[in-house]
Enzyme design. Sequence first.
Site, PDB file in Angstrom:
ATOM      1  N   TYR A  28      -9.838   0.062   3.499  1.00 29.57           N
ATOM      2  CA  TYR A  28      -9.321  -0.053   4.863  1.00 29.57           C
ATOM      3  C   TYR A  28      -8.849   1.292   5.411  1.00 29.57           C
ATOM      4  O   TYR A  28      -8.316   2.130   4.684  1.00 29.57           O
ATOM      5  CB  TYR A  28      -8.154  -1.041   4.934  1.00 29.57           C
ATOM      6  CG  TYR A  28      -8.559  -2.375   5.535  1.00 29.57           C
ATOM      7  CD1 TYR A  28      -8.816  -2.495   6.898  1.00 29.57           C
ATOM      8  CD2 TYR A  28      -8.705  -3.504   4.748  1.00 29.57           C
ATOM      9  CE1 TYR A  28      -9.194  -3.705   7.454  1.00 29.57           C
ATOM     10  CE2 TYR A  28      -9.083  -4.728   5.288  1.00 29.57           C
ATOM     11  CZ  TYR A  28      -9.326  -4.822   6.642  1.00 29.57           C
ATOM     12  OH  TYR A  28      -9.708  -6.016   7.197  1.00 29.57           O
ATOM     13  N   HIS A  88      -2.504  -8.688   7.059  1.00 32.43           N
ATOM     14  CA  HIS A  88      -1.979  -7.321   7.111  1.00 32.43           C
ATOM     15  C   HIS A  88      -0.574  -7.377   7.711  1.00 32.43           C
ATOM     16  O   HIS A  88      -0.391  -7.960   8.790  1.00 32.43           O
ATOM     17  CB  HIS A  88      -2.835  -6.424   8.006  1.00 32.43           C
ATOM     18  CG  HIS A  88      -4.260  -6.295   7.592  1.00 32.43           C
ATOM     19  ND1 HIS A  88      -4.743  -5.215   6.898  1.00 32.43           N
ATOM     20  CD2 HIS A  88      -5.322  -7.119   7.786  1.00 32.43           C
ATOM     21  CE1 HIS A  88      -6.031  -5.371   6.681  1.00 32.43           C
ATOM     22  NE2 HIS A  88      -6.412  -6.516   7.216  1.00 32.43           N
ATOM     23  N   HIS A 122      -7.619 -12.574   4.555  1.00 30.49           N
ATOM     24  CA  HIS A 122      -6.440 -11.824   4.117  1.00 30.49           C
ATOM     25  C   HIS A 122      -5.507 -11.606   5.298  1.00 30.49           C
ATOM     26  O   HIS A 122      -5.822 -11.953   6.441  1.00 30.49           O
ATOM     27  CB  HIS A 122      -6.848 -10.478   3.512  1.00 30.49           C
ATOM     28  CG  HIS A 122      -7.683  -9.642   4.432  1.00 30.49           C
ATOM     29  ND1 HIS A 122      -9.023  -9.848   4.632  1.00 30.49           N
ATOM     30  CD2 HIS A 122      -7.367  -8.587   5.231  1.00 30.49           C
ATOM     31  CE1 HIS A 122      -9.505  -8.973   5.504  1.00 30.49           C
ATOM     32  NE2 HIS A 122      -8.506  -8.191   5.882  1.00 30.49           N
ATOM     33  N   ASP A 145       0.797  -1.228   0.000  1.00 30.66           N
ATOM     34  CA  ASP A 145       0.000   0.000   0.000  1.00 30.66           C
ATOM     35  C   ASP A 145       0.826   1.274   0.000  1.00 30.66           C
ATOM     36  O   ASP A 145       0.519   2.228  -0.723  1.00 30.66           O
ATOM     37  CB  ASP A 145      -0.951   0.005   1.199  1.00 30.66           C
ATOM     38  CG  ASP A 145      -2.069  -1.013   1.044  1.00 30.66           C
ATOM     39  OD1 ASP A 145      -2.409  -1.339  -0.107  1.00 30.66           O
ATOM     40  OD2 ASP A 145      -2.596  -1.481   2.071  1.00 30.66           O
TER      41      ASP A 145
END
Length: 654
Positions: A397, A459, A457, A315
């Site tokens: 998010y 992170h 998922h 990101d």
Amino acid sequence: MKLLNVAGYVLLASVLCPLAMHSQARVPQHPLDALTTEEYWEAHEVLQKSGHLSEKTYVSTLLLHEPLKSTVLAWKEGDAIPREADIVLEAEGKTVEARVDLAAHKLEFWKVIEGAQAPFTNTEMDAIAEVSKKDPRVLAGLKARGITDLSTVHCQPIPLTFRVFPEEEGHRIGYGTCTDERGAYHYWGRTIENLYILVDVTAEKVLSVVDRGPIPMPTGDASFEESEAMPREGTTPLLVTQPMGPGYKIDKGEVSWQNWNFRFRIDPRVGAVVNLVKYKDGERLRSVMYEGSLSEMYVPYMDKDQGWSWRAFLDAGEFLMGGLFKPLTSDDCPDRAQYFNGLVPSDTGSPMLKPRLACMFERTLDNPAWRHGEPDLTSGRPSRELVLRTAAVVGNYDYILDWVFQQDGTIRVAVGATGIVETKGVKEDHVEHAMGDGPPKPEYGTLVAPHLLAVNHDHYFSYRLDLDVDGQNNSFMIDRLVPQKVEGAVRKSIWADESSMAHTEKDAILDLDPKRPGMWHFINPAQHGAMGYPTGYEIMPGATGVAFAAADDPAQRMGQFATHQIWVTPYVPEERYAGGTYVTSGKGMDGLPAWTAFNRRIENTDIVAWYTLGFHHVVRLEDWPVMPTMWHDFLIRPMNFFDKNPVLTIPHQP
């Protein structure tokens, strides 16, 4: 003095402590200050006069080029302030690096970076969104699903992190799908599934459209914006005031609070960057950390479907558009907080002022800093802490990122994940096997509404921590807790602390292992405390997830830094991002794995720690339609740095 009522306190606070938003100084006061408005325009003007720009040259990033560490540490007030800007541009399919000497008003270099992709810009994303909605194959796919009104349809091919399609070689490629926000305030949870679009971003051309056939459109309630704020039974006012103003001071960009001194700036790529962190110990102002910041975020999704297997995002390196970090609101920070504005570049490089990109406030957790009770006496002290907060918004998010300074010399680094979990449309409208008595369907996520699957998922957050404990030359010591058998005593076994020094980078690539516990200890071998121990600071992990995808997985190669919880490298100014500087359509050949392959010496030299904070996310029904904030953290705490408890004498009132 007569006691004031609550209204009186609020009035007094407004007079004595008007916490208005603070912008960065119009003139830099320190080499590590954020770029100013005037400096943005200076860089803009130099680029415009360079003769290199065309109408389709876009500024992807514009960041402060930090001076060498030796220059910063030698600098003193009154000296000339070195100021340079690093700029990455997208020039009709070519990625260009430029550097502008802001003081000398000149372009230092302009060079094309072969094989690299600059971060996407808003202009590019808007253009391919419009091109996608006009493509006859896309229109046919939408029509087959009964969608002819395009006013609520968004088609958004997005960057690919790793190499998925052969078209990515030498081209700037976007891939994705469309959404229809009809019936909601946003398009999350409204994916038009099974319709996929491959776009050449530079050519603004749809290359191919894959239509695997319509499935039911999710129509469940996705809107949370109008949720009524209803006090629960028994709720009474809970007020925290500071009628005499905050307990910290900011003088020419330097924050001083409870023996801490540090600086910070707001960086468009990584958010808050804290610098020159020191702790006042008696009459000494002792160095703890030269610089600390987020380095990268890695979010891989766990679905092998054609429309999802490519979804793995770095990101911070990919989604800088308008700055990764977004304005805070009064719900993010308490009323007593002080806010700080920041600047990010437009696609042309002009400055865009963003309000409230960070906030700072004190708080008490109503916890003791220490206590002990004896039959006749219980002693203790309450604690307070200082919080520097930012918030990143990456599509669906939201992340709240805190640097928390504690009175005992500890820095707590925390990440709160919230926002909207990413979902896909599916055929199923309920789950048949929900008690482990049969194969779960679907198996790659949680059905949060009819025909709507929230995909599993991970992170991962990599933090770059340039610790300088009592100076620059540090070493990394691993303290292992090892079992020992005992003979000739009542006990049969104990554990002992066994220390070893990491000599090279590969010695310091470590994983959390509860069966082999240890401590990660950064020491200054030349400085010793009263008892003879080297002064040090420890990185103390919190609960964290470990990446365990296959090593040859192309997504995992891009996020390879997440396969280990701690890395240590020698200080190199250019090594700033754990996944590499350029991550779009990458091959996983840059960043921590590439640097540490040289196995450089890290003993008794200037070293940098890289800590990976991570968590796996199997979505709950409670995470929909908006996710309660989930916190994860780690500590940077003193270890034999002080000769005794540094909060022994703090007052009885926090």
